[in-house]
Design a protein around this motif. Structure first.
Motif, PDB file in Angstrom:
ATOM      1  N   LEU A  57       0.834  -1.216   0.000  1.00 31.26           N
ATOM      2  CA  LEU A  57       0.000   0.000   0.000  1.00 31.26           C
ATOM      3  C   LEU A  57       0.860   1.254   0.000  1.00 31.26           C
ATOM      4  O   LEU A  57       0.566   2.224  -0.695  1.00 31.26           O
ATOM      5  CB  LEU A  57      -0.908   0.018   1.234  1.00 31.26           C
ATOM      6  N   ARG A  68      -2.362  13.062   0.002  1.00 33.62           N
ATOM      7  CA  ARG A  68      -2.500  13.977   1.116  1.00 33.62           C
ATOM      8  C   ARG A  68      -1.326  13.766   2.077  1.00 33.62           C
ATOM      9  O   ARG A  68      -0.974  12.622   2.349  1.00 33.62           O
ATOM     10  CB  ARG A  68      -3.786  13.631   1.853  1.00 33.62           C
TER      11      ARG A  68
ATOM     12  N   TYR C 141     -12.588  -4.545   3.024  1.00 31.88           N
ATOM     13  CA  TYR C 141     -11.704  -3.530   2.474  1.00 31.88           C
ATOM     14  C   TYR C 141     -11.813  -3.484   0.943  1.00 31.88           C
ATOM     15  O   TYR C 141     -11.931  -2.400   0.348  1.00 31.88           O
ATOM     16  CB  TYR C 141     -10.262  -3.789   2.889  1.00 31.88           C
ATOM     17  N   ILE C 219      -4.374  -1.302   8.480  1.00 35.23           N
ATOM     18  CA  ILE C 219      -3.545  -0.546   7.535  1.00 35.23           C
ATOM     19  C   ILE C 219      -4.312  -0.302   6.234  1.00 35.23           C
ATOM     20  O   ILE C 219      -4.261   0.788   5.662  1.00 35.23           O
ATOM     21  CB  ILE C 219      -2.236  -1.321   7.246  1.00 35.23           C
ATOM     22  N   TYR C 220      -5.061  -1.310   5.817  1.00 36.06           N
ATOM     23  CA  TYR C 220      -5.829  -1.155   4.581  1.00 36.06           C
ATOM     24  C   TYR C 220      -6.979  -0.163   4.757  1.00 36.06           C
ATOM     25  O   TYR C 220      -7.233   0.688   3.905  1.00 36.06           O
ATOM     26  CB  TYR C 220      -6.342  -2.514   4.103  1.00 36.06           C
ATOM     27  N   GLN C 222      -7.052   2.240   6.815  1.00 38.71           N
ATOM     28  CA  GLN C 222      -6.419   3.551   6.915  1.00 38.71           C
ATOM     29  C   GLN C 222      -6.242   4.158   5.516  1.00 38.71           C
ATOM     30  O   GLN C 222      -6.417   5.358   5.308  1.00 38.71           O
ATOM     31  CB  GLN C 222      -5.057   3.390   7.597  1.00 38.71           C
ATOM     32  N   ASP C 223      -5.918   3.280   4.577  1.00 38.56           N
ATOM     33  CA  ASP C 223      -5.711   3.737   3.202  1.00 38.56           C
ATOM     34  C   ASP C 223      -7.012   4.304   2.610  1.00 38.56           C
ATOM     35  O   ASP C 223      -7.017   5.368   1.990  1.00 38.56           O
ATOM     36  CB  ASP C 223      -5.216   2.551   2.363  1.00 38.56           C
ATOM     37  N   ASP C 226      -7.672   7.614   4.155  1.00 36.80           N
ATOM     38  CA  ASP C 226      -6.880   8.677   3.532  1.00 36.80           C
ATOM     39  C   ASP C 226      -7.508   9.139   2.220  1.00 36.80           C
ATOM     40  O   ASP C 226      -7.559  10.331   1.928  1.00 36.80           O
ATOM     41  CB  ASP C 226      -5.446   8.186   3.268  1.00 36.80           C
ATOM     42  N   HIS C 227      -8.006   8.181   1.444  1.00 35.21           N
ATOM     43  CA  HIS C 227      -8.652   8.563   0.184  1.00 35.21           C
ATOM     44  C   HIS C 227      -9.861   9.450   0.438  1.00 35.21           C
ATOM     45  O   HIS C 227     -10.077  10.443  -0.267  1.00 35.21           O
ATOM     46  CB  HIS C 227      -9.090   7.318  -0.594  1.00 35.21           C
ATOM     47  N   LEU C 229     -10.355  11.373   3.008  1.00 29.09           N
ATOM     48  CA  LEU C 229      -9.867  12.696   3.422  1.00 29.09           C
ATOM     49  C   LEU C 229      -9.525  13.532   2.192  1.00 29.09           C
ATOM     50  O   LEU C 229      -9.866  14.711   2.106  1.00 29.09           O
ATOM     51  CB  LEU C 229      -8.608  12.551   4.280  1.00 29.09           C
ATOM     52  N   ARG C 230      -8.836  12.880   1.267  1.00 28.34           N
ATOM     53  CA  ARG C 230      -8.433  13.593   0.061  1.00 28.34           C
ATOM     54  C   ARG C 230      -9.660  14.077  -0.725  1.00 28.34           C
ATOM     55  O   ARG C 230      -9.689  15.194  -1.243  1.00 28.34           O
ATOM     56  CB  ARG C 230      -7.595  12.669  -0.824  1.00 28.34           C
ATOM     57  N   ASP C 233     -11.242  17.017   1.091  1.00 29.28           N
ATOM     58  CA  ASP C 233     -10.383  18.190   0.858  1.00 29.28           C
ATOM     59  C   ASP C 233     -10.641  18.774  -0.519  1.00 29.28           C
ATOM     60  O   ASP C 233     -10.815  19.993  -0.681  1.00 29.28           O
ATOM     61  CB  ASP C 233      -8.905  17.779   0.894  1.00 29.28           C
ATOM     62  N   THR C 234     -10.648  17.891  -1.507  1.00 23.97           N
ATOM     63  CA  THR C 234     -10.796  18.347  -2.892  1.00 23.97           C
ATOM     64  C   THR C 234     -12.144  19.028  -3.092  1.00 23.97           C
ATOM     65  O   THR C 234     -12.237  20.087  -3.718  1.00 23.97           O
ATOM     66  CB  THR C 234     -10.667  17.138  -3.844  1.00 23.97           C
TER      67      THR C 234
END
Lengths: 321, 321, 321, 321, 321
Positions: A57, A68, C141, C219-220, C222-223, C226-227, C229-230, C233-234
């Motif tokens: 990942l 980000r 996931y 961890i996955y 979390q990925d 993050d997407h 969040l992005r 934001d966008t």
């Protein structure tokens, strides 16, 4: 291009070695390694990732632009996305830097246009032997600090553009500048978007419990954190000022319209009044005594002048001309 | 310029000594020392920093202007960035003060234009012997309190400017004031930017657990904290009022335009109506009975007057003149 | 349409079985089951719900469209509402997906127009035997990641529309685009409304204490987090840009009005001035010397031309023409 | 003016005593004392402060107007800044009340214009003997509740003014009301500024751990807290409405301008068209057949009328007249 | 009107009894009681309050309209303020419902116009015998769920009005709709003001530690909580859209003004140009060759036509007509 810098703790020697020889030295006591990959190709990413057993990942993120800023904890290392900034033709550009930080190594992937990473690596290579602090935490600090310091010239540049725009807008009410305002605003948004999450990254480095680094390093990370706070503060202030300027601009334009309308229609009223007098003496009545006066014509012209001057005085008095 | 004031606990004596003699007295029981460096040169910063073994990062911050207010904990001392404010030609200016607070000493670096630091030092020198509280916490309070108290006259000044502007804008719709509004806004943003983080600094001094100072001192810091809250409240209110004033200004200008347009075009319509009559009697038809009337000319003038008066009455009635 | 995919742990065999046979295999050691219901009818919902003993409230939510994304903990399973997105004729559409996640099963209810769920199921069926991770967490996931990845083309589409609009507005000040702006804004609001709560859902999956899944899966998740969040934001940046564009548009229109008013009324003043001269020489006074001049007529025309040219020059000079 | 009301617990007697005799009774078991100082002079503040050993910082705050509402814990007592409100000529005025609350005494300093404090004291004096709850917590509640209840008539007054303004603005587009809007807005900001921190004060009284008062009193403080929540909610709603009204006002004014411009310039075009016909028949060509027609003149007038009527119809059709 | 419904646990019998007989049954094991007071008179409130020993502050709140939604814990019962909503003539109205929830009883006070409370009581009476869950928590859920479900038709109604307004504004730029926009906005604010604090109430019911009800009930309260989240989300989106629509409206109006001004002043310039030609040939010079031309008059008319057509073409070309 893969660059490997090794600082061996027992003799303090610095060496640049090919990536293949890395396995031999990385587990030695006191060794610190910085692997810097400039303009990484997919093959290079895979090769380095394999050497260090990085998570797929994270390696995916390395190759995708526009991530980000974040810090993700993995088993045995931290994965950090950070940004450097350059200013091209007065336009701010952000370059993603992917950083893996382990016990005694740091691996970075960066864009070749962002000179600051290579510079920092060179500076470290030149100075590490004479530095007090050989730890990986300090090395990470050097990199992040260099990256964040690169934001200030970009901000200064933006400040200058903002002031020029303000000057131009307030003084001249130029709307051709709208495109430039929007561009400036986009730059500010871009910096905000990068610096905001980076602040969170630094916060993790400073406050994560249990701490990721020793308290000696945390003082340094705190310093970078303060810089990022200052940057976001500044960006917010510029955005606020910019929107004030836009508001002022609109009022300005509306006010100008008032002035123009007053002035032009006042003028046209004066002209119409004079035209009316001309029209009256252009009537074809048989009995119009003025027409036969010896000085009828000058009298008419004088009448026009009197009316015009009076109207002018009135309009000037009420501040319309 | 380095100023060293020493208050020795055992005999209560106050003395000003050169910086070189400091090492001799600083470790004595009950001694309190204030070292104030006005307009610090790099050499003075280095010299004082060396004497107290301050961290290089903190010393760097001392020399960089435009730092964000903050409190950073170092080993054995706190490093504080705070701001004093002066008002020059109706324009607020913020001056950075860097403060190191240790067990029994306080070191300050300040701009010479900011008289308040030297004044506080002098006042302390004059009064410390007769004060109940000789502790370093109370000394820090005296300084921060003096600095923050200096914000109020600046705010009062801004209040006056804001009221004048409001008066001018609401009553007169003057846009030449736009530049002044922006300047006022910039001053408010500047104070907000300084007072906001300073509030956080005071919060740390009041609430940090374990506390940095005794509960007796915390009551005093709480007082400064309250003042800063009041300042940020006030700034927010002025900003809110200012943006209302700008909105009102825009409505005002638009409304004025309405009035002007109504008035001027009404007038031009009256003039055009009269001109039309003149135009009609200026036509060259062979058979136009009015032209040969004995009182045709007065009749035409009277007709114009009647039309004009009627239109005037109508426009006035519908509130357009 | 009910689709049942079973991966039996002991022999790694994959099979599609009718829903009736499910009870026989679900309690076997190491078995993972994905039941996917496409375009669920009330009967199918009831039948599947009964098989797994789902809570009536959750089953109600499955059938109501327009639910808010959420994760609700029930006894023995989690109930998740998530959204996939498709772009039809340049208009973003969100499709609700209801997900039940138990120890060793996942049940999904989705709209048939959202191809991505069936695709993910097929991909899983094809690859599960060769994958390292057969757990239900990884399965979840895969689904969430596919759904969220589907937002990016929609965002890209919006980005393109936004840029076209900006271009059209800034360059041409077209108001016919207002309807398109509002539509774009509505799409952005819709994505924000979906992605915001989904972020909270992912946050629960990542940070819930005690954790819902193992650290390998986190961890996955979390990925995906993050997407999201992005994405938010966008969206926020586009909304900000869009409102700047609208403001710029208004200034632009007002400025254009200024220009038009200046130009047109300047022109009319020139015409009126010339008309005034014509009017003067149209007066019928007996004694008007110019009338009898040999070149009176050309003189009058020349006078008009001179006045017109002068006025034109003045207006051009003050930038009104 | 110092007012001292003593309620002795053992016999329930109420008495008003001079401040000098206070020391004798204050330490008796079960005694409750309310010292109310109206329009405090510096001497009175000092005298009362000395009697109760209040902290100099708190006494300073008593004499400074315009303090922020707050609750500061001191050794053995709480110091509270609160506000009462009166409405003078439709303008809201806030009056600071300083309150010291100890084990068995309450000391208040208030402005004489704020009748509610004296009234509450009198009511307590009259009723305390027959009340269940003689505690100082309930006494404090009575006072705070009376103060906050005084906000509602002020809010009602503001509501009425806001509705009148809205009516006037929406229906008539009057800009002379801008000054009144700003005043209303200032009143709302003032209440917000007072009620917001007061909410925090009540929050401390309700939730501070360990609690300052018993659970029986906390129910009462919760009630005051709810009232303050309601007040801040209401103020926020009025502010929101007011800004909507302002926006609507601007649209209204712009729209009116459109209507006026359409109507007036349509009219002027009609007049100009008629004027053009008159101008044509005022030309001096030798060969103009219409001029010699018997009914040329009526024909010309009729032509004007036809043109005018047609244009009028067109303008009306496209809704410009 | 007081309605008492008793469900006795031992025999499952449901009965309606007069309030006087309540004391006899309320303490029996397993009994659940719902006392519903419709349009409560002060006497009824006092009588019921006395029966259950409710706190005077809570009883005061029952009788005061316009309370903020809240949940207050009292000794042995919870006091909840909630709202139901009805839509009268397209205008949303909120009705306060006061709820006391004890161990085995629920007391509600509601407005008679809010049919939903009585309906819920009747439904409960009809079905309780056959329901699994006889607890007071489920009873409270039934009521709150019915109340909140009543918001959705009101929201749908608002959605329809908003869309109609948007249609009318974007397509037609009608300002007469300003009053309707403000009314819509007021409705949205009202719902926001009610639903926001209600969300907090549900949050307490779901998350209060220790929990007020068992985990079985909490799933149900979570459902109501989700509905309220959805409602506040929706309201926020409508508010956002509405303000976009207003902005678009202003741009629209300004743009329309541009178009109108261009069109009308272009027309007037054409007319003035023609009028100028007429004026020229109306001059009385002795030597004007055109005047004596055989086809001078048609020539002049043709000249006018040529000028007019050319100007028209130019204006059309630059998109002003």
């Amino acid at each position: 291009m893969i660059q490997v810098i090794v600082h061996t703790g027992h003799d303090g020697a610095i060496s640049k070695i090919p990536i293949e020889e890395l396995s031999g030295v990385i587990h030695e006591q006191g060794t610190t390694v910085w692997v810097n990959v400039v303009n990484p190709t997919p093959e290079e990413v895979a090769r380095v990732g394999e050497k260090f057993h990085f998570h797929p990942l994270a390696l995916e993120d390395v190759q995708r632009p526009d991530q980000r800023p974040k810090i993700d904890p993995y088993d045995g290392y931290q994965f950090i996305i950070f940004y450097g900034m350059t200013s091209a033709n007065g336009d701010a550009v952000a370059h993603q830097v992917a950083i893996f930080v382990g016990e005694n190594y740091m691996v970075t992937f960066c864009d070749g246009k962002l000179g600051v990473v290579v510079e920092t690596a060179e500076r470290w290579r030149a100075n590490v032997a004479s530095m007090d602090n050989h730890g990986i935490g300090f090395l990470l600090y050097s990199l992040l600090d260099s990256l964040v310091d690169g934001y200030f010239p970009v901000l200064d540049d933006i400040a200058e553009r903002a002031e020029n725009l303000e000057e131009a807008i307030i003084v001249q009410g130029q709307p051709a500048l709208q495109a430039q305002i929007l561009e400036l605003r986009r730059d500010l948004l871009m910096i905000r978007r990068v610096a905001g999450p980076e602040r969170d990254v630094m916060n993790v480095l400073v406050r994560r419990d249990p701490p990721l680094f020793g308290s000696k390093e945390i003082i340094y990370f705190q310093d970078v954190y303060d810089h990022l706070l200052r940057i976001t503060d500044t960006v917010d202030i510029y955005r606020d000022m910019l929107s004030s300027v836009l508001d002022a601009n609109l009022s300005m334009i509306s006010y100008t319209l008032n002035v123009v309308v007053k002035r032009l229609t006042s003028s046209s009223i004066i002209l119409m009044s004079m035209g009316l007098i001309a029209g009256i003496y252009g009537m074809n009545f048989v009995y119009m005594p003025e027409l036969e006066w010896r000085y009828g014509y000058p009298f008419a012209l004088a009448l026009m002048a009197v009316v015009a001057v009076n109207e002018f005085a009135v309009f000037r008095h009420i501040d319309w001309l």
